[in-house]
Design a protein around this motif. Structure first.
Motif, PDB file in Angstrom:
ATOM      1  N   HIS A  69       0.836  -1.206   0.000  1.00  0.00           N
ATOM      2  CA  HIS A  69       0.000   0.000   0.000  1.00  0.00           C
ATOM      3  C   HIS A  69       0.868   1.252   0.000  1.00  0.00           C
ATOM      4  CE1 HIS A  69      -3.084   2.922   1.126  1.00  0.00           C
ATOM      5  NE2 HIS A  69      -2.291   3.311   2.100  1.00  0.00           N
ATOM      6  N   LYS A  70       1.901   1.270   0.832  1.00  0.00           N
ATOM      7  CA  LYS A  70       2.774   2.434   0.921  1.00  0.00           C
ATOM      8  C   LYS A  70       3.561   2.619  -0.374  1.00  0.00           C
ATOM      9  CE  LYS A  70       4.853   5.852   3.055  1.00  0.00           C
ATOM     10  NZ  LYS A  70       4.136   7.102   3.390  1.00  0.00           N
ATOM     11  N   ARG A  71       4.076   1.529  -0.919  1.00  0.00           N
ATOM     12  CA  ARG A  71       4.850   1.636  -2.170  1.00  0.00           C
ATOM     13  C   ARG A  71       3.992   2.198  -3.295  1.00  0.00           C
ATOM     14  NH1 ARG A  71       6.759  -3.824  -0.867  1.00  0.00           N
ATOM     15  NH2 ARG A  71       5.538  -4.594  -2.635  1.00  0.00           N
ATOM     16  N   VAL A  72       2.791   1.698  -3.395  1.00  0.00           N
ATOM     17  CA  VAL A  72       1.911   2.139  -4.483  1.00  0.00           C
ATOM     18  C   VAL A  72       1.422   3.559  -4.252  1.00  0.00           C
ATOM     19  CG1 VAL A  72      -0.326   1.682  -5.590  1.00  0.00           C
ATOM     20  CG2 VAL A  72       1.269  -0.193  -5.187  1.00  0.00           C
ATOM     21  N   SER A  73       1.376   4.000  -3.005  1.00  0.00           N
ATOM     22  CA  SER A  73       0.966   5.386  -2.754  1.00  0.00           C
ATOM     23  C   SER A  73       1.921   6.367  -3.436  1.00  0.00           C
ATOM     24  CB  SER A  73       0.905   5.667  -1.245  1.00  0.00           C
ATOM     25  OG  SER A  73       2.206   5.719  -0.671  1.00  0.00           O
ATOM     26  N   TYR A  74       3.201   6.008  -3.524  1.00  0.00           N
ATOM     27  CA  TYR A  74       4.152   6.852  -4.245  1.00  0.00           C
ATOM     28  C   TYR A  74       3.840   6.875  -5.745  1.00  0.00           C
ATOM     29  CZ  TYR A  74       7.069   7.108  -0.051  1.00  0.00           C
ATOM     30  OH  TYR A  74       7.551   7.348   1.216  1.00  0.00           O
ATOM     31  N   LEU A  75       3.353   5.757  -6.279  1.00  0.00           N
ATOM     32  CA  LEU A  75       2.988   5.723  -7.692  1.00  0.00           C
ATOM     33  C   LEU A  75       1.779   6.619  -7.959  1.00  0.00           C
ATOM     34  CD1 LEU A  75       3.426   1.941  -8.626  1.00  0.00           C
ATOM     35  CD2 LEU A  75       5.104   3.803  -8.686  1.00  0.00           C
ATOM     36  N   PHE A  76       0.833   6.643  -7.031  1.00  0.00           N
ATOM     37  CA  PHE A  76      -0.295   7.570  -7.181  1.00  0.00           C
ATOM     38  C   PHE A  76       0.195   9.016  -7.208  1.00  0.00           C
ATOM     39  CE2 PHE A  76      -3.023   4.006  -5.792  1.00  0.00           C
ATOM     40  CZ  PHE A  76      -4.092   4.170  -6.670  1.00  0.00           C
ATOM     41  N   GLU A  77       1.126   9.337  -6.313  1.00  0.00           N
ATOM     42  CA  GLU A  77       1.672  10.690  -6.288  1.00  0.00           C
ATOM     43  C   GLU A  77       2.445  11.000  -7.577  1.00  0.00           C
ATOM     44  OE1 GLU A  77       1.298  13.198  -4.096  1.00  0.00           O
ATOM     45  OE2 GLU A  77      -0.231  11.914  -3.196  1.00  0.00           O
ATOM     46  N   LEU A  78       3.190  10.007  -8.065  1.00  0.00           N
ATOM     47  CA  LEU A  78       3.915  10.169  -9.320  1.00  0.00           C
ATOM     48  C   LEU A  78       2.957  10.460 -10.455  1.00  0.00           C
ATOM     49  CD1 LEU A  78       6.504   9.904 -11.063  1.00  0.00           C
ATOM     50  CD2 LEU A  78       6.026   7.440 -11.185  1.00  0.00           C
ATOM     51  N   ARG A  79       1.879   9.702 -10.514  1.00  0.00           N
ATOM     52  CA  ARG A  79       0.872   9.915 -11.560  1.00  0.00           C
ATOM     53  C   ARG A  79       0.313  11.327 -11.491  1.00  0.00           C
ATOM     54  NH1 ARG A  79      -4.774  11.443 -11.558  1.00  0.00           N
ATOM     55  NH2 ARG A  79      -5.744  10.521 -13.409  1.00  0.00           N
ATOM     56  N   ASN A  80      -0.006  11.804 -10.307  1.00  0.00           N
ATOM     57  CA  ASN A  80      -0.584  13.135 -10.158  1.00  0.00           C
ATOM     58  C   ASN A  80       0.396  14.222 -10.592  1.00  0.00           C
ATOM     59  OD1 ASN A  80      -2.939  12.006  -9.170  1.00  0.00           O
ATOM     60  ND2 ASN A  80      -2.350  12.252  -7.023  1.00  0.00           N
ATOM     61  N   LYS A  81       1.666  14.062 -10.224  1.00  0.00           N
ATOM     62  CA  LYS A  81       2.672  15.051 -10.619  1.00  0.00           C
ATOM     63  C   LYS A  81       2.862  15.065 -12.137  1.00  0.00           C
ATOM     64  CE  LYS A  81       3.989  16.931  -6.743  1.00  0.00           C
ATOM     65  NZ  LYS A  81       3.851  18.395  -6.484  1.00  0.00           N
ATOM     66  N   MET A  82       2.875  13.880 -12.762  1.00  0.00           N
ATOM     67  CA  MET A  82       3.031  13.831 -14.207  1.00  0.00           C
ATOM     68  C   MET A  82       1.837  14.468 -14.914  1.00  0.00           C
ATOM     69  SD  MET A  82       4.921  10.199 -15.012  1.00  0.00           S
ATOM     70  CE  MET A  82       5.335  10.740 -16.682  1.00  0.00           C
ATOM     71  N   LYS A  83       0.649  14.279 -14.377  1.00  0.00           N
ATOM     72  CA  LYS A  83      -0.535  14.944 -14.938  1.00  0.00           C
ATOM     73  C   LYS A  83      -0.376  16.457 -14.857  1.00  0.00           C
ATOM     74  CE  LYS A  83      -4.439  13.539 -15.546  1.00  0.00           C
ATOM     75  NZ  LYS A  83      -5.280  13.268 -16.747  1.00  0.00           N
TER      76      LYS A  83
END
Length: 507
Positions: A69-83
């Protein structure tokens, strides 16, 4: 720092810190649209590469134990920043890689979709459990490999990042990534984004330089997997090294893709797909259409339509929204593409459309340009029909029928992609059944699959483990199955003798 305007001295990023390599040789970065020097890349030495590997290895000990869950939370943040930064990231790609700005936007948006798919890693890494009987059970769980090395080509700086890094770190690995020395600026900005989202130090590390960096990465015993996209000769080398050293390898290599046009083609639809497939990204992609094969009934009509459509395409600066065909990556590569045009003529092909020396604005006179080029009357044995040109040069050949077309297409050493243009259900099914490629299309000029399906070819287009990129295949590569056989003894029961236990086992 403005990566689209400033002169950039590329830095390494190791264990959460930027490092300037002042004491090593530097490679010049050029803007392919103008020929202007826009930065420098350090030829990172072996000791510094090992420092990055050591940082990744240390970080792995903690990162692999972090909750999914914690690892994937960084991917969500990455996605938002790239957007948030789509336009900036696309503009960076349009400068040092010189991908036309519309193509660059498309690449960044596709990577966002890949990251979104990687956010499903909690579901994609679920294990298995089975009741064996006799008080025993078996379970399979997925565990990360360890330190991963990623080696990127120049032509898709964002896409290759998306294939490697989100899946690697989302499944619990850490990574040392080598950006292409010809288009390194996208990764400079991405490391800043990782800092913005607070990714722990050492999880993602960036080293820059020439092929020696890749050799140093492969040589380290701490590196457990290597991911590479590039040419077939280099891909074979990497696969052989990894095989000897016991490392897992994902190696996506060269291509020579054909588009087959049948007599019932919807011509307008085909032409639109042909232009994008053959001239988009200046032909510098592994899914580009390179050979157009047409049956006799429609060959002349296809040839005329191809020429007329290609002549209308604007060639010029990759940042100009009105341009369709930007430059190739370097003067060296332009010379190589031009040599293939000359070779085709020597082999007996006709120059149906000459894209050499296109008309350009003054500021682009020193850029690396060749416009849409068509070699017609090409035959299967010609080198221009067999070898990867990697530029906006198309070979047009005549095939007798579907069976002949399949014979020609399947004789290629490559097996990345291929497509048929037809409305006929029999033609379609026979083509899909018999074409020897990893990615097939029907009325689609670039049959690259969506992010939740695997991307990769066959034959000399893929080496190593044979596992492809993205989707479930991405998870498969970056994890290993750990199998456990489990038995619990009841608190009060007859204790089996060693002889009785042995009789239950096959070993």
């Amino acid at each position: 720092m403005d990566y689209t305007k400033d002169y950039i001295k590329v830095r390494n990023f190791i264990n959460g810190a930027w490092i300037e390599e002042a004491a090593c040789d530097q490679l010049t970065i050029y803007n392919p649209s103008t020929g202007e020097a826009i930065g420098e890349v350090p030829c990172t030495g072996q000791e510094r590469v090992q420092e990055a590997i050591d940082a990744a290895h240390t970080a792995y000990q903690t990162w692999r134990k972090e909750s999914v869950h914690k690892r994937v939370s960084y991917l969500f943040e990455l996605r938002n920043k790239m957007k948030e930064y789509v336009e900036e990231l696309a503009s960076i790609i349009a400068v040092d890689q010189a991908k036309h700005i519309e193509d660059a936007r498309g690449e960044v948006n596709r990577v966002i979709q890949i990251v979104e798919t990687a956010c499903a890693i909690p579901m994609l890494t679920r294990g298995e459990k089975i009741e064996i009987g006799g008080g025993m059970e078996g379970q399979i769980v997925r565990k990360p490999l360890g330190v991963i090395a990623g080696i990127s080509p120049h032509n898709f700086p964002a896409l290759i990042f998306g294939w490697f890094i989100p899946y690697a770190i989302g499944t619990g690995n850490t990574i040392v990534y080598k950006a292409s020395e010809q288009s390194p600026l996208f990764m400079q900005r991405m490391m800043e984004i990782f800092q913005e989202i607070g990714l722990p130090p050492g999880v993602v590390n960036l080293v820059n330089g020439d092929y020696n960096v890749g050799e140093s990465l492969m040589a380290s015993p701490k590196v457990r997997g290597v991911c590479f996209v590039g040419s077939t000769p280099v891909g074979k080398h990497i696969s052989e090294v990894c095989g000897r050293e016991g490392k897992r390898a994902m190696v996506l290599a060269g291509a020579k893709n054909s588009l087959l046009v049948m007599e019932d083609v919807k011509m307008e639809g085909f032409i639109g797909q042909y232009l994008n497939s053959c001239y988009g990204a200046a032909g510098q992609r592994c899914m580009a259409g390179s050979v157009i094969a047409a049956v006799p009934e429609i060959y002349d009509q296809v040839k005329t339509a191809m020429i007329e459509a290609a002549q209308k395409l604007k060639v010029g600066d990759a940042t100009d929204p009105s341009v369709f065909v930007g430059p190739v990556i370097s003067q060296k590569h332009l010379d190589r593409v031009l040599e293939y045009v000359e070779l085709g003529l020597k082999e007996g092909a006709n120059l149906a459309l000459d894209g050499r020396n296109p008309q350009l604005p003054e500021k682009n006179q020193e850029g690396y340009f060749i416009g849409p080029t068509i070699l017609s009357e090409v035959t299967p044995e010609m080198r221009v029909a067999q070898e990867e040109i990697f530029g906006p040069v198309v070979s047009l050949m005549k095939v007798d029928n579907l069976d002949h077309a399949l014979e020609v297409m399947n004789s290629s050493q490559f097996g990345n992609g291929g497509a048929i243009f037809t409305q006929n259900g029999y033609y379609t099914q026979k083509f899909l059944d018999e074409i020897e490629v990893g990615m097939a299309g029907v009325n689609v000029g670039v049959p690259a699959p969506v992010p939740y399906l695997p991307f990769g070819g066959t034959k000399n287009s893929i080496f190593g483990s044979g596992i492809k990129a993205q989707g479930q295949d991405g998870v498969e590569f970056f994890t290993q199955r750990k199998v456990a056989t489990i038995k619990y003894f009841p608190e009060e029961t007859h204790q089996a003798t060693p002889k009785e236990e042995a009789s239950k086992s096959a070993f």
